[in-house]
Design a protein around this motif. Structure first.
Motif, PDB file in Angstrom:
ATOM      1  N   ARG A  49       0.835  -1.197   0.000  1.00  4.83           N
ATOM      2  CA  ARG A  49       0.000   0.000   0.000  1.00  4.83           C
ATOM      3  C   ARG A  49       0.875   1.254   0.000  1.00  4.83           C
ATOM      4  N   ASP A  50       0.298   2.328  -0.514  1.00 11.56           N
ATOM      5  CA  ASP A  50       0.931   3.644  -0.469  1.00 11.56           C
ATOM      6  C   ASP A  50       0.180   4.532   0.511  1.00 11.56           C
ATOM      7  N   PHE A  51       0.864   5.540   1.011  1.00 11.71           N
ATOM      8  CA  PHE A  51       0.211   6.573   1.801  1.00 11.71           C
ATOM      9  C   PHE A  51      -0.554   7.454   0.818  1.00 11.71           C
ATOM     10  N   GLU A  52      -1.886   7.353   0.849  1.00 15.59           N
ATOM     11  CA  GLU A  52      -2.716   7.972  -0.185  1.00 15.59           C
ATOM     12  C   GLU A  52      -3.470   9.216   0.267  1.00 15.59           C
ATOM     13  N   LEU A  53      -3.409   9.557   1.530  1.00 17.10           N
ATOM     14  CA  LEU A  53      -4.133  10.749   1.975  1.00 17.10           C
ATOM     15  C   LEU A  53      -3.731  12.007   1.205  1.00 17.10           C
TER      16      LEU A  53
END
Length: 309
Positions: A49-53
């Protein structure tokens, strides 16, 4: 200080962020721990996963420093031993007494914490339902990376605003894996979707349904009537956040047992909108109707047999 761990996909990150914003709104000192997205951690993950915020334009947050994290998480050898013993004796949930681990659907005690690291997904609407107007202003949608598709989305959003539009989110993909299906499958069933759609058709005979799913082949096979259904299949990859934007323009939202579709409904600013969600989120989760209605105030709860609870 309270430090909130950010982890998981976009829907989960938004929930954790919302708890962080709720803590700030209460005057608490709070920061985010983003270390779960480090290459060292992600290389061990099956689903990376990526930090998507930061997909949301200008979203404000403050990240905890290594020193601030160490203050809560660092332990001496003897502290680790004592922590393990206390956990095994049932006196604390984590090896570290400074760490709170989510175990129940709703933990109101997190808002009384000081000097605590909190780890959980916090899907329950009651955590931040009272600050949703603030959150809707903070989650500012970006434009699509392709100008032609940005224009297409804008035209679609205007159309949704003017009609009896209902979003239908169908989560398949990883939910069909045998291990995931045991926990997450047979909840948002065909009976669930049929009954949810009928609910809106009975109220608004001219309802038009917008189908959101990553399984576009399944959608094309099962929702062929273009006079009744529109399949949204052009927002992919990092542009998938545009699906949330479109869902938020619909008069009605039919959710899967998925935090992604919950956010499509939560960010809906329409005063006339209605939301249907699955009564349960997971097969290993016991739900009492009265408690669920309290936790999800204003949402219509429907079980896997298509009955409103």
């Amino acid at each position: 200080m309270v430090i909130v761990k950010i982890a998981g996909g976009l829907g989960n990150q938004m929930q954790q962020y919302s708890v962080y914003r709720k803590l700030l709104s209460m005057g608490k000192e709070a920061k985010l721990d983003l270390s779960w997205f480090s290459p060292k951690v992600q290389e061990k993950m099956l689903a990376k996963r990526d930090f998507e915020l930061p997909l949301f334009v200008g979203i404000p947050y403050e990240e905890a420093s290594k020193e601030e994290l160490d203050k809560l998480l660092a332990q001496s050898f003897m502290e680790k031993v004592k922590g393990k013993i206390r956990r095994k004796l049932g006196k604390q949930d984590s090896d570290n007494e400074n760490v709170f681990l989510e175990k129940e659907m709703y933990h109101p005690e997190i808002f009384d914490f000081d000097d605590k690291y909190i780890d959980g997904y916090f899907a329950c609407q009651k955590y931040y339902g009272d600050i949703m107007p603030q959150l809707r202003e903070l989650f500012v949608f970006p434009e699509h990376s392709i100008p032609e598709l940005q224009q297409r989305n804008m035209v679609m959003a205007l159309k949704m605003d003017k009609e009896n539009s209902v979003s239908v989110h169908i989560r398949r993909g990883d939910y069909l894996d045998p291990e995931n299906f045991k926990v997450l499958g047979n909840i948002a069933t065909e009976q669930y979707y049929e009954s949810a759609m009928k609910y809106f058709m009975d109220k608004y005979p001219d309802t038009h349904f917008y189908i959101f799913t990553s399984d576009h082949e399944y959608a094309r096979e099962n929702f062929k009537d273009e006079s009744l259904y529109t399949i949204i299949d052009w927002n992919t990859g990092r542009d998938s956040v545009q699906d949330l934007m479109l869902m938020s323009h619909c008069k009605g939202n039919i959710c899967a047992n998925s935090t992604f579709s919950f956010w499509g409904a939560r960010l809906n600013k329409r005063t006339d909108h209605e939301v249907i969600r699955t009564f349960t989120m997971r097969n290993n989760q016991h739900c009492e109707p009265d408690i669920m209605h309290d936790y999800w105030d204003g949402w219509i709860l429907m079980d896997k047999d298509g009955k409103i609870v």
